[in-house]
Design a protein around this motif. Structure first.
Motif, PDB file in Angstrom:
ATOM      1  N   ARG A 107      32.912  34.498  45.865  1.00  0.00           N
ATOM      2  CA  ARG A 107      33.053  33.303  45.035  1.00  0.00           C
ATOM      3  C   ARG A 107      33.245  33.613  43.553  1.00  0.00           C
ATOM      4  N   ASP A 108      32.911  34.827  43.144  1.00  0.00           N
ATOM      5  CA  ASP A 108      32.942  35.153  41.722  1.00  0.00           C
ATOM      6  C   ASP A 108      34.266  35.835  41.367  1.00  0.00           C
ATOM      7  N   ASP A 109      35.276  35.020  41.063  1.00  0.00           N
ATOM      8  CA  ASP A 109      36.600  35.549  40.749  1.00  0.00           C
ATOM      9  C   ASP A 109      36.701  36.066  39.322  1.00  0.00           C
ATOM     10  N   ASP A 110      35.643  35.926  38.549  1.00  0.00           N
ATOM     11  CA  ASP A 110      35.645  36.449  37.195  1.00  0.00           C
ATOM     12  C   ASP A 110      35.172  37.893  37.171  1.00  0.00           C
ATOM     13  N   LEU A 111      34.077  38.200  37.883  1.00  0.00           N
ATOM     14  CA  LEU A 111      33.560  39.565  37.930  1.00  0.00           C
ATOM     15  C   LEU A 111      34.339  40.426  38.919  1.00  0.00           C
ATOM     16  N   PHE A 112      34.717  39.834  40.044  1.00  0.00           N
ATOM     17  CA  PHE A 112      35.411  40.585  41.098  1.00  0.00           C
ATOM     18  C   PHE A 112      36.852  40.099  41.179  1.00  0.00           C
ATOM     19  N   ILE A 113      37.760  40.841  40.557  1.00  0.00           N
ATOM     20  CA  ILE A 113      39.141  40.375  40.455  1.00  0.00           C
ATOM     21  C   ILE A 113      39.986  40.936  41.596  1.00  0.00           C
ATOM     22  N   SER A 114      41.066  40.236  41.902  1.00  0.00           N
ATOM     23  CA  SER A 114      41.925  40.574  43.035  1.00  0.00           C
ATOM     24  C   SER A 114      43.294  41.093  42.630  1.00  0.00           C
ATOM     25  N   SER A 115      43.676  40.892  41.381  1.00  0.00           N
ATOM     26  CA  SER A 115      45.040  41.222  40.964  1.00  0.00           C
ATOM     27  C   SER A 115      45.320  42.720  40.949  1.00  0.00           C
ATOM     28  N   LEU A 116      44.274  43.557  41.016  1.00  0.00           N
ATOM     29  CA  LEU A 116      44.464  45.005  41.026  1.00  0.00           C
ATOM     30  C   LEU A 116      44.444  45.590  42.432  1.00  0.00           C
ATOM     31  N   GLY A 117      44.509  44.708  43.432  1.00  0.00           N
ATOM     32  CA  GLY A 117      44.581  45.183  44.817  1.00  0.00           C
ATOM     33  C   GLY A 117      43.394  44.754  45.637  1.00  0.00           C
ATOM     34  N   ALA A 118      43.601  44.625  46.943  1.00  0.00           N
ATOM     35  CA  ALA A 118      42.553  44.137  47.833  1.00  0.00           C
ATOM     36  C   ALA A 118      42.252  45.100  48.969  1.00  0.00           C
ATOM     37  N   GLY A 119      42.757  46.335  48.879  1.00  0.00           N
ATOM     38  CA  GLY A 119      42.509  47.301  49.941  1.00  0.00           C
ATOM     39  C   GLY A 119      41.789  48.532  49.425  1.00  0.00           C
ATOM     40  N   ILE A 120      41.325  49.350  50.365  1.00  0.00           N
ATOM     41  CA  ILE A 120      40.744  50.650  50.050  1.00  0.00           C
ATOM     42  C   ILE A 120      41.737  51.695  50.533  1.00  0.00           C
ATOM     43  N   PRO A 121      42.432  52.363  49.625  1.00  0.00           N
ATOM     44  CA  PRO A 121      43.481  53.309  50.048  1.00  0.00           C
ATOM     45  C   PRO A 121      42.897  54.530  50.740  1.00  0.00           C
TER      46      PRO A 121
END
Length: 414
Positions: free
Chosen positions: A63-77
């Motif tokens: 729920r916390d889109d400010d602390l945990f951002i998604s624009s830098l990727g959503a996977g673990i390479p």
């Protein structure tokens, strides 16, 4: 996986690698261990990242889109792999976006994936299910994954995209290769080239159509977000994301569910005798047999979170499948309770990044399960265990599921 280190003054550490076969074989055991000892732990694998395994921390982070951002990727390479997919998946709207752009990206396609749209598609989905079951029902045996749960969602998403539906086997091979690796018959480099060529060809073809088609692809190609048209990279990534979702997760959920039903015939009996339970059963199987194990975020700033000190730029894996088995949130979480209420599972995530295709996935799942229970009610697995994909880091799913059942007539012979 090594023992979790919990030395005083140090963050708890594990060497868990979600891309290794051991994880797919023991994922729920591993979740239970981590959740009970250190629900927020640091994995030293794959460049290092945090693991959230309990319900409270996972829900809060989602729920916390400010602390945990998604624009830098959503996977673990996985550094051990050829990184062919990484170049393709840098931008996958709306997953790889942050608010307020997330809502604007979702707005482009939401009408095609709404509850009403899914309901309208149900007769077509049921017709596909009937056709696929007709092809094997007289045999008394089938690979239920290869012959039903994989082709049906693949055909539905290709139909929605107005791609050539008859080419679903080619698309499945490409998408599964990108998600699960070379084990499905095509290396990632070849699959990456194929998907770029195919989506690029469709984008070029649609650009020539006047007026643009009123479909999923048309909405993406002509849509605007943040007051501008989407870039070609965003358009490509959006279409690729829809293919990822349509060709893997729903099949995984259905396959996982059929494994549970084969092991516990009482589940089949309950749904046959009380079909009104199908909707609550859908939510329970989503909770219990979650296909998408989780998605990652990136920490936007230094912060303390559930007793651990997070640093800006660190990756955090939100393990929804583990949160859905948290005994602090669900009584007897390892059991399937078709009447479980409430059932606030996280299988589709929550908040602005909630899965766009959740309504369609639920409809496809209910249709496949109801058709199987009607036409193959005594199905059971031929083997003790299904053949699963080795890499369950993205999707935990059977690759093959051989079943036997009493042969029956084709629908046109009934």
């Amino acid at each position: 996986m090594t023992e979790v280190e919990t030395t005083t003054g140090r963050r708890p550490e594990t060497d868990l690698n979600i891309h290794r076969p051991e994880f797919g074989r023991r994922n729920y055991e591993i979740y239970d261990e981590l959740r009970s000892r250190c629900p927020v732990a640091w994995s030293t694998a794959n460049g290092g990242h945090w693991l959230l395994t309990d319900y409270d921390s996972t829900f809060e982070a989602t729920r916390d889109d400010d602390l945990f951002i998604s624009s830098l990727g959503a996977g673990i390479p996985d550094p051990a792999r050829v990184d062919a997919e990484a170049a393709l998946t840098q931008v996958l709207p709306p997953i790889h976006t942050d608010p307020p752009l997330t809502a604007e990206m979702r707005r482009l396609t939401v009408k095609f994936l709404s509850p009403a749209a899914a309901d309208q598609l149900e007769p077509e989905i049921r017709a596909i299910a009937t056709e696929l079951i007709d092809a094997f029902i007289e045999r008394g045996t089938a690979d239920i994954v290869g012959e039903l749960t994989t082709p049906l969602p693949a055909r539905v998403i290709l139909r929605l995209l107005n791609f050539d539906e008859t080419r679903w086997p080619e698309w499945v091979t490409i998408i599964h290769s990108l998600i699960h690796g070379d084990e499905v018959g095509m290396d990632r480099v070849t699959a990456g080239g194929a998907v770029q060529q195919e989506i690029g060809r469709e984008m070029a073809r649609r650009a020539q159509l006047v007026p643009p088609p009123d479909d999923l692809v048309g909405a993406i190609l002509t849509g605007t977000a943040a007051g501008r048209p989407l870039t070609n990279e965003e358009k490509f990534g959006y279409i690729l994301l829809l293919l990822f979702g349509g060709m893997d997760t729903t099949s995984g959920l259905t396959g996982n569910t059929l494994v549970e039903m084969s092991r516990d015939p009482n589940l089949k009996r309950q749904l046959v005798e009380r079909p009104e339970l199908m909707r609550s059963a859908t939510e329970e199987f989503l909770r219990h047999s979650t296909p998408t194990q989780g998605l990652a975020r990136v920490v936007s700033r230094d912060a303390e979170f559930h007793g651990q000190q997070l640093k800006e730029g660190e990756r955090v894996l939100l393990l929804w499948a583990s949160a859905n088995r948290d005994p602090a949130a669900f009584s007897r979480p390892a059991e399937v309770d078709l009447e479980r209420q409430p059932n606030r599972h996280l299988a589709f995530g929550v908040g602005q990044h909630r899965c766009l295709g959740s309504n369609l996935a639920r409809t496809m799942f209910r249709v496949m399960i109801s058709e199987i229970l009607e036409r193959l009610p005594d199905f059971t697995m031929l083997d003790d265990e299904p053949v699963r994909f080795d890499d369950a880091g993205a999707v935990y799913a059977p690759r093959r599921l051989a079943v036997r059942f009493t042969p029956g007539p084709r629908s046109d012979q009934c």
